[in-house]
Scaffold this motif. Structure first.
Motif, PDB file in Angstrom:
ATOM      1  N   GLU A 230      -5.431   1.211   0.784  1.00 32.11           N
ATOM      2  CA  GLU A 230      -5.839  -0.098   0.285  1.00 32.11           C
ATOM      3  C   GLU A 230      -6.836   0.034  -0.868  1.00 32.11           C
TER       4      GLU A 230
ATOM      5  N   SER B 171      -8.735   5.273   1.482  1.00 26.49           N
ATOM      6  CA  SER B 171      -7.623   4.562   2.112  1.00 26.49           C
ATOM      7  C   SER B 171      -6.618   4.095   1.061  1.00 26.49           C
TER       8      SER B 171
ATOM      9  N   SER C 143       0.832  -1.194   0.000  1.00 32.72           N
ATOM     10  CA  SER C 143       0.000   0.000   0.000  1.00 32.72           C
ATOM     11  C   SER C 143       0.872   1.251   0.000  1.00 32.72           C
TER      12      SER C 143
ATOM     13  N   SER D 203      -2.377  10.180   8.031  1.00 34.29           N
ATOM     14  CA  SER D 203      -2.389   8.977   8.863  1.00 34.29           C
ATOM     15  C   SER D 203      -3.648   8.988   9.714  1.00 34.29           C
TER      16      SER D 203
ATOM     17  N   GLU E 132      -3.308   3.532  12.133  1.00 38.52           N
ATOM     18  CA  GLU E 132      -3.866   2.289  11.608  1.00 38.52           C
ATOM     19  C   GLU E 132      -3.632   2.171  10.111  1.00 38.52           C
ATOM     20  N   TYR E 133      -3.920   3.241   9.372  1.00 40.68           N
ATOM     21  CA  TYR E 133      -3.763   3.216   7.918  1.00 40.68           C
ATOM     22  C   TYR E 133      -3.534   4.634   7.413  1.00 40.68           C
TER      23      TYR E 133
END
Length: 152
Positions: free
Chosen positions: A59, A57, A2, A87, A105-106
């Motif tokens: 992803e 995100s 990612s 973030s 987290e992502y």
């Protein structure tokens, strides 16, 4: 793999500002206002435009990239117009109050209404429509197919 920035000045950043009626409610990630930059097809012939604001995100961007890569596969080119700079942190479930801000987290891209997410070039219009429709299915908000404006 990612997307994420190579290095940042601060690991944790704030969520953003909710304006209008959202200010009284808990901020839910809806981004107010329209995109003033990145709102037209600049590199390819056709693009995918966001009709809602929010966080995209890393992803989701990656799944869109894989879809475009499989569809284009040598006969055209694709461009990704968003990058996840933000973030997003969260605290583990069933944790008591206090103890500070959670860990990242992502990573997410902040997307405003009207921003171009993906572009493709070198494909016929129908193929580009099919390609970007598959990508739009993977996005967390509504998107539409747009073509490049003629240069005057």
């Amino acid at each position: 793999m990612s997307l994420m920035p190579k290095r940042v000045k601060f690991r944790k950043n704030q969520r953003g500002v909710a304006r209008g009626n959202q200010a009284q409610k808990k901020y839910n990630g809806a981004i107010k206002g329209n995109a003033h930059r990145g709102n037209y097809v600049a590199y390819g012939d056709y693009g995918l435009q966001a009709l809602e604001g929010g966080w995209l995100s890393a992803e989701s961007i990656e799944s869109g990239r894989v879809t475009v890569t499989r569809f284009v596969s040598g006969e055209g080119r694709y461009y990704i117009r968003v990058f996840p700079h933000k973030s997003v942190t969260s605290i583990p479930a069933e944790t008591r109050m206090g103890k500070g801000k959670g860990e990242p987290e992502y990573w997410a891209a902040v997307v405003r209404t009207g921003q171009i997410l993906f572009e493709v070039g070198g494909l016929p219009e129908q193929a580009a429509r099919d390609c970007l429709a598959r990508v739009a299915y993977k996005m967390p908000f509504k998107c539409r197919f747009v073509a490049r404006r003629p240069n005057i």
